[in-house]
Design a protein around this motif. Structure first.
Motif, PDB file in Angstrom:
ATOM      1  N   HIS A  95       0.840  -1.208   0.000  1.00 15.08           N
ATOM      2  CA  HIS A  95       0.000   0.000   0.000  1.00 15.08           C
ATOM      3  C   HIS A  95       0.874   1.256   0.000  1.00 15.08           C
ATOM      4  O   HIS A  95       0.638   2.205  -0.770  1.00 15.08           O
ATOM      5  N   ILE A  96       1.881   1.272   0.875  1.00 14.21           N
ATOM      6  CA  ILE A  96       2.744   2.451   0.994  1.00 14.21           C
ATOM      7  C   ILE A  96       3.546   2.671  -0.289  1.00 14.21           C
ATOM      8  O   ILE A  96       3.620   3.801  -0.807  1.00 14.21           O
ATOM      9  N   ALA A  97       4.147   1.604  -0.824  1.00 15.01           N
ATOM     10  CA  ALA A  97       4.989   1.739  -2.017  1.00 15.01           C
ATOM     11  C   ALA A  97       4.188   2.243  -3.211  1.00 15.01           C
ATOM     12  O   ALA A  97       4.647   3.120  -3.962  1.00 15.01           O
ATOM     13  N   ILE A  98       2.990   1.719  -3.404  1.00 12.77           N
ATOM     14  CA  ILE A  98       2.180   2.130  -4.548  1.00 12.77           C
ATOM     15  C   ILE A  98       1.755   3.588  -4.413  1.00 12.77           C
ATOM     16  O   ILE A  98       1.800   4.360  -5.376  1.00 12.77           O
ATOM     17  N   SER A  99       1.362   3.991  -3.208  1.00 13.12           N
ATOM     18  CA  SER A  99       0.948   5.383  -3.007  1.00 13.12           C
ATOM     19  C   SER A  99       2.113   6.341  -3.206  1.00 13.12           C
ATOM     20  O   SER A  99       1.976   7.398  -3.833  1.00 13.12           O
ATOM     21  N   VAL A 100       3.285   5.985  -2.672  1.00  8.46           N
ATOM     22  CA  VAL A 100       4.467   6.841  -2.839  1.00  8.46           C
ATOM     23  C   VAL A 100       4.831   6.955  -4.318  1.00  8.46           C
ATOM     24  O   VAL A 100       5.170   8.042  -4.814  1.00  8.46           O
ATOM     25  N   GLN A 101       4.767   5.840  -5.030  1.00  9.50           N
ATOM     26  CA  GLN A 101       5.083   5.873  -6.459  1.00  9.50           C
ATOM     27  C   GLN A 101       4.132   6.789  -7.219  1.00  9.50           C
ATOM     28  O   GLN A 101       4.569   7.591  -8.063  1.00  9.50           O
ATOM     29  N   ARG A 102       2.854   6.704  -6.927  1.00 11.59           N
ATOM     30  CA  ARG A 102       1.878   7.559  -7.610  1.00 11.59           C
ATOM     31  C   ARG A 102       2.094   9.028  -7.293  1.00 11.59           C
ATOM     32  O   ARG A 102       2.022   9.882  -8.190  1.00 11.59           O
ATOM     33  N   VAL A 103       2.382   9.322  -6.031  1.00 14.56           N
ATOM     34  CA  VAL A 103       2.597  10.710  -5.644  1.00 14.56           C
ATOM     35  C   VAL A 103       3.843  11.279  -6.321  1.00 14.56           C
ATOM     36  O   VAL A 103       3.820  12.396  -6.855  1.00 14.56           O
ATOM     37  N   LEU A 104       4.933  10.520  -6.307  1.00 16.72           N
ATOM     38  CA  LEU A 104       6.176  11.028  -6.890  1.00 16.72           C
ATOM     39  C   LEU A 104       6.049  11.235  -8.392  1.00 16.72           C
ATOM     40  O   LEU A 104       6.537  12.238  -8.940  1.00 16.72           O
ATOM     41  N   LEU A 105       5.388  10.299  -9.094  1.00 12.46           N
ATOM     42  CA  LEU A 105       5.192  10.459 -10.534  1.00 12.46           C
ATOM     43  C   LEU A 105       4.312  11.666 -10.838  1.00 12.46           C
ATOM     44  O   LEU A 105       4.648  12.509 -11.686  1.00 12.46           O
ATOM     45  N   GLY A 106       3.185  11.754 -10.171  1.00 10.72           N
ATOM     46  CA  GLY A 106       2.285  12.882 -10.414  1.00 10.72           C
ATOM     47  C   GLY A 106       2.910  14.203 -10.049  1.00 10.72           C
ATOM     48  O   GLY A 106       2.775  15.203 -10.769  1.00 10.72           O
ATOM     49  N   PHE A 107       3.641  14.222  -8.924  1.00  4.40           N
ATOM     50  CA  PHE A 107       4.314  15.446  -8.488  1.00  4.40           C
ATOM     51  C   PHE A 107       5.370  15.879  -9.502  1.00  4.40           C
ATOM     52  O   PHE A 107       5.469  17.063  -9.848  1.00  4.40           O
ATOM     53  N   ALA A 108       6.170  14.928  -9.987  1.00  2.00           N
ATOM     54  CA  ALA A 108       7.226  15.259 -10.949  1.00  2.00           C
ATOM     55  C   ALA A 108       6.638  15.793 -12.252  1.00  2.00           C
ATOM     56  O   ALA A 108       7.090  16.821 -12.775  1.00  2.00           O
ATOM     57  N   ILE A 109       5.630  15.112 -12.772  1.00  2.81           N
ATOM     58  CA  ILE A 109       5.029  15.541 -14.048  1.00  2.81           C
ATOM     59  C   ILE A 109       4.364  16.896 -13.897  1.00  2.81           C
ATOM     60  O   ILE A 109       4.576  17.815 -14.703  1.00  2.81           O
ATOM     61  N   GLY A 110       3.535  17.045 -12.866  1.00  4.17           N
ATOM     62  CA  GLY A 110       2.835  18.314 -12.671  1.00  4.17           C
ATOM     63  C   GLY A 110       3.769  19.471 -12.414  1.00  4.17           C
ATOM     64  O   GLY A 110       3.561  20.584 -12.916  1.00  4.17           O
ATOM     65  N   SER A 111       4.838  19.236 -11.638  1.00 11.49           N
ATOM     66  CA  SER A 111       5.771  20.309 -11.314  1.00 11.49           C
ATOM     67  C   SER A 111       6.568  20.751 -12.535  1.00 11.49           C
ATOM     68  O   SER A 111       6.783  21.957 -12.751  1.00 11.49           O
ATOM     69  N   LEU A 112       7.029  19.796 -13.338  1.00 16.25           N
ATOM     70  CA  LEU A 112       7.794  20.155 -14.533  1.00 16.25           C
ATOM     71  C   LEU A 112       6.939  20.962 -15.509  1.00 16.25           C
ATOM     72  O   LEU A 112       7.391  21.971 -16.066  1.00 16.25           O
ATOM     73  N   ILE A 113       5.708  20.516 -15.734  1.00 12.95           N
ATOM     74  CA  ILE A 113       4.821  21.276 -16.622  1.00 12.95           C
ATOM     75  C   ILE A 113       4.513  22.639 -16.018  1.00 12.95           C
ATOM     76  O   ILE A 113       4.486  23.659 -16.719  1.00 12.95           O
ATOM     77  N   GLY A 114       4.312  22.682 -14.702  1.00 14.70           N
ATOM     78  CA  GLY A 114       4.039  23.952 -14.043  1.00 14.70           C
ATOM     79  C   GLY A 114       5.186  24.928 -14.163  1.00 14.70           C
ATOM     80  O   GLY A 114       4.983  26.128 -14.402  1.00 14.70           O
TER      81      GLY A 114
END
Length: 288
Positions: A95-114
């Protein structure tokens, strides 16, 4: 007959060491302020732990004294036991690994585009005129309003969840950095141009160091938003993750697991924020 005076001005190359040091050092305070008591790491650590310890003690007293029934608020030991049970089954770390992976991917993509869009809007009048109204309107859309559309477009796979988190990370970075770029000290920019800095050299040497604090503030806000959007993202027909654990525990009446998921989200958010804080201090030491 008057003698002509030769032009004594010297053009300094844009990437010269003198130009970089002059512009980067402009406005820098070289006098290091003495570190006060409240700035010491040990004091901050103890002070930061004080409130959680008080909450934990109050929680224990409220449940063991019968003030709050345990079926509504399980004891801290019950929550810890629920975590141990999930860990022994191998589910907790998944549960923890999957949530962390989703957060890091979404954060990286959204931040770079931002960051990219913020540079266009903050440095270009045309970009500001064309993009600012539309982005302001999209920013007002509630996060859950995107869920039905993302399901229709991307089904219920990882793409829809990561995209929703990226949307949450995008706007804090875009808003903070674009506003900072608009308000870079014009005298600082003019000082850079006097050293023949233009385009990328001007941005890298003058404008980027000036907005580093705002960039890091935007990234920290985006990271917090990413954890908030994670729960909404994992409600999209997810079968794993801390958001799923919250929803599944609610359906099964497992209040102890609900509290466990909340505590884990708080801890993970605190850890990732601390990592960004460490990076921020290094960058500020490097650029300011």
């Amino acid at each position: 007959m008057s003698a002509s005076i030769p032009d004594q001005r010297v053009t300094v190359p844009a990437d010269s060491r003198e130009a970089r040091e002059f512009v980067a050092g402009r406005g820098r305070n070289t006098d290091a302020a003495p570190r006060g008591l409240w700035s010491r790491p040990g004091v901050r650590l103890i002070g930061g732990l004080l409130v959680p310890v008080v909450i934990l003690v109050a929680w224990q007293i409220a449940t063991t004294s019968g003030l709050v029934p345990t079926y509504r608020l399980p004891t801290p030991a019950s929550v810890f036991t629920a975590g141990v049970e999930l860990a022994e089954r191998g589910q907790l770390w998944t549960h923890i690994a999957i949530s962390v992976q989703r957060v890091l991917l979404g954060f990286a993509i959204g931040s770079l585009i931002g960051l990219a869009i913020a540079a266009i809007v903050g440095l270009s009048k045309l970009g500001d005129v064309l993009l600012s109204p539309t982005l302001a309107a999209l920013r007002a859309v509630p996060s859950l309003a995107w869920v039905p559309l993302l399901i229709l477009w991307m089904q219920i796979g990882e793409e829809s969840k990561v995209t929703l988190i990226a949307i949450g990370a995008f706007f804090p970075v875009y808003t903070t950095v674009a506003d900072a770029l608009r308000h870079v000290d014009p005298h600082l920019v003019e000082a850079g141009r006097s050293f023949s800095l233009r385009g990328w050299s001007l941005f890298r040497t003058v404008q980027l160091p000036a907005v580093i604090p705002s960039v890091m503030s935007g990234l920290r806000l985006a990271l917090a938003q990413s954890w908030l959007f994670l729960v909404a993202a994992e409600l999209i027909a997810s079968s794993m993750g801390l958001g799923f654990l919250l929803d599944d525990s609610q359906n099964n009446g497992r209040v102890d697991r609900i509290l466990l998921a909340i505590v884990l989200l708080a801890l993970l958010g605190t850890i990732t924020n601390a990592i960004l804080g460490f990076i921020e201090r290094r960058l500020l030491k490097r650029w300011t």
